[in-house]
Design a protein around this motif. Structure first.
Motif, PDB file in Angstrom:
ATOM      1  N   VAL A  88      22.778   1.306   9.618  1.00 57.04           N
ATOM      2  CA  VAL A  88      23.009   0.570   8.913  1.00 57.04           C
ATOM      3  C   VAL A  88      24.122   1.684   8.423  1.00 57.04           C
ATOM      4  O   VAL A  88      25.566   1.418   8.550  1.00 57.04           O
ATOM      5  CB  VAL A  88      22.361  -0.160   7.539  1.00 57.04           C
ATOM      6  CG1 VAL A  88      23.661  -0.027   6.445  1.00 57.04           C
ATOM      7  CG2 VAL A  88      21.694  -0.264   8.103  1.00 57.04           C
ATOM      8  N   LYS A  89      24.009   3.472   8.905  1.00 58.18           N
ATOM      9  CA  LYS A  89      25.067   3.586   8.910  1.00 58.18           C
ATOM     10  C   LYS A  89      26.451   3.693   9.518  1.00 58.18           C
ATOM     11  O   LYS A  89      27.802   3.923   9.747  1.00 58.18           O
ATOM     12  CB  LYS A  89      24.707   5.656   8.582  1.00 58.18           C
ATOM     13  CG  LYS A  89      23.592   5.814   7.589  1.00 58.18           C
ATOM     14  CD  LYS A  89      23.363   7.614   7.276  1.00 58.18           C
ATOM     15  CE  LYS A  89      23.201   7.945   6.259  1.00 58.18           C
ATOM     16  NZ  LYS A  89      22.472   9.227   5.825  1.00 58.18           N
ATOM     17  N   LEU A 101      28.055   0.377   9.336  1.00 54.84           N
ATOM     18  CA  LEU A 101      29.573   0.921   7.742  1.00 54.84           C
ATOM     19  C   LEU A 101      30.171   2.016   8.218  1.00 54.84           C
ATOM     20  O   LEU A 101      31.684   2.109   7.830  1.00 54.84           O
ATOM     21  CB  LEU A 101      28.214   1.430   6.423  1.00 54.84           C
ATOM     22  CG  LEU A 101      27.702   0.470   6.281  1.00 54.84           C
ATOM     23  CD1 LEU A 101      26.245   1.018   4.593  1.00 54.84           C
ATOM     24  CD2 LEU A 101      28.446  -0.940   5.624  1.00 54.84           C
ATOM     25  N   LEU A 107      28.279  -4.426   1.805  1.00 53.24           N
ATOM     26  CA  LEU A 107      26.960  -4.435   0.950  1.00 53.24           C
ATOM     27  C   LEU A 107      26.277  -5.932   0.437  1.00 53.24           C
ATOM     28  O   LEU A 107      25.865  -5.613  -0.465  1.00 53.24           O
ATOM     29  CB  LEU A 107      27.303  -2.994  -0.257  1.00 53.24           C
ATOM     30  CG  LEU A 107      28.010  -1.842   0.639  1.00 53.24           C
ATOM     31  CD1 LEU A 107      28.149  -0.724  -0.683  1.00 53.24           C
ATOM     32  CD2 LEU A 107      26.838  -1.441   1.362  1.00 53.24           C
ATOM     33  N   SER A 165      22.980  -4.553   0.767  1.00 54.68           N
ATOM     34  CA  SER A 165      22.227  -3.986  -0.138  1.00 54.68           C
ATOM     35  C   SER A 165      22.062  -5.255  -1.305  1.00 54.68           C
ATOM     36  O   SER A 165      20.905  -5.208  -1.313  1.00 54.68           O
ATOM     37  CB  SER A 165      22.670  -2.850  -0.608  1.00 54.68           C
ATOM     38  OG  SER A 165      23.199  -1.886   0.113  1.00 54.68           O
ATOM     39  N   VAL A 179      22.383   2.009  -0.013  1.00 50.32           N
ATOM     40  CA  VAL A 179      23.129   2.794   0.865  1.00 50.32           C
ATOM     41  C   VAL A 179      23.953   3.717   0.048  1.00 50.32           C
ATOM     42  O   VAL A 179      24.517   3.814  -1.643  1.00 50.32           O
ATOM     43  CB  VAL A 179      24.529   2.038   1.353  1.00 50.32           C
ATOM     44  CG1 VAL A 179      25.798   2.465   1.632  1.00 50.32           C
ATOM     45  CG2 VAL A 179      23.748   0.450   2.057  1.00 50.32           C
TER      46      VAL A 179
END
Length: 269
Positions: free
Chosen positions: A128-129, A132, A158, A162, A169
């Protein structure tokens, strides 16, 4: 409504693939919900396959123009589009933008190049990091292209990472690239969108959130458009007042609309 100058700068008619009601019905909804103005910004995802952009744009423009004429005494109707992934097909994008006299162009990134919309992705097995960071780098390229008027729903992924899938996050991890996006928007005298749709979904917050709007303001960000991202006539203008509350809390006394691609500041009152 709490405010008299309610403008919804992000709405979708049934000309969008996921829209539900006509331009006329969107305008009816705006009037019913206390709106003073509306921008009809149907999806034009330029990287879509087997998609007749010319037919879409012509139909959407004509229907929006008819709504503008029909409501000229009751509602300020602005003709726009949400240009998705415009930097992936720049020639096609510029052809569309040059062919119609739009008031307002939202610039959006819904997917990374040659990949599916963040809506359709699952994230349990994803980095995910890294995703993004690549997303925000792509938004920076969109801002640097400087062919749209406002950057839509800056934290769009998000909504699903999320809000829907519950993966936490830390947005601070991306402040370096987000700051570059803000600097670019400010330098180009363009706008950032405060998208209130998240208030009514699992994420329970605006896109971007209040802390990022405040960061943008403190860096000198002057122009902010506010939109519901509504796909239903009954939801047009819903939440715009809450967006104005956030703007005021962040130090703004005015919001922005675009007419003939030029920013106009309107008092929050």
């Amino acid at each position: 409504m709490k405010y008299k100058n309610i403008y919804d700068l992000h709405t979708h008619s049934d000309n969008s693939f996921d829209g539900n009601h006509s331009c006329i019905l969107l305008c009816e909804g705006a009037c019913s919900n206390g709106g003073r103005g509306i921008a009809i910004t149907d999806h034009c995802d330029i990287d879509g396959k087997d998609y007749d952009f010319r037919a879409f744009s012509t139909n959407q423009y004509v229907e929006a123009f008819k709504a503008k004429s029909a409501f000229k005494e009751k509602l300020d109707v602005l003709i726009g589009i949400e240009l998705g992934q415009g930097i992936y097909e720049k020639e096609k994008s510029l052809d569309i933008l040059g062919s119609f006299k739009y008031d307002f162009i939202l610039g959006a990134i819904h997917n990374l190049e040659n990949r599916e919309d963040f809506y359709f992705m699952t994230y349990e097995d994803k980095d995910v990091k890294a995703l993004l960071r690549e997303y925000f780098e792509t938004v920076l390229k969109l801002a640097q292209w400087n062919k749209t008027d406002s950057i839509a729903h800056l934290t769009y992924p998000l909504r699903y990472i999320s809000g829907r899938d519950g993966i936490e996050v830390d947005i601070c991890d991306y402040y370096d690239i987000i700051d570059e996006i803000f600097k670019t928007i400010i330098s180009n005298e363009k706008a950032l969108e405060l998208n209130v749709s998240g208030l009514y979904s699992e994420i329970g917050d605006t896109l971007p959130n209040k802390s990022l709007i405040k960061r943008y303001h403190d860096m000198g960000g002057k122009y902010v458009t506010v939109g519901s991202d509504s796909h239903y006539c009954e939801k047009v203008c819903i939440g715009i007042d809450k967006g104005y509350d956030i703007l005021k809390e962040c130090g703004y006394t005015q919001f922005t609309v675009f007419k003939n691609r030029q920013p106009i500041l309107i008092d929050i009152e």
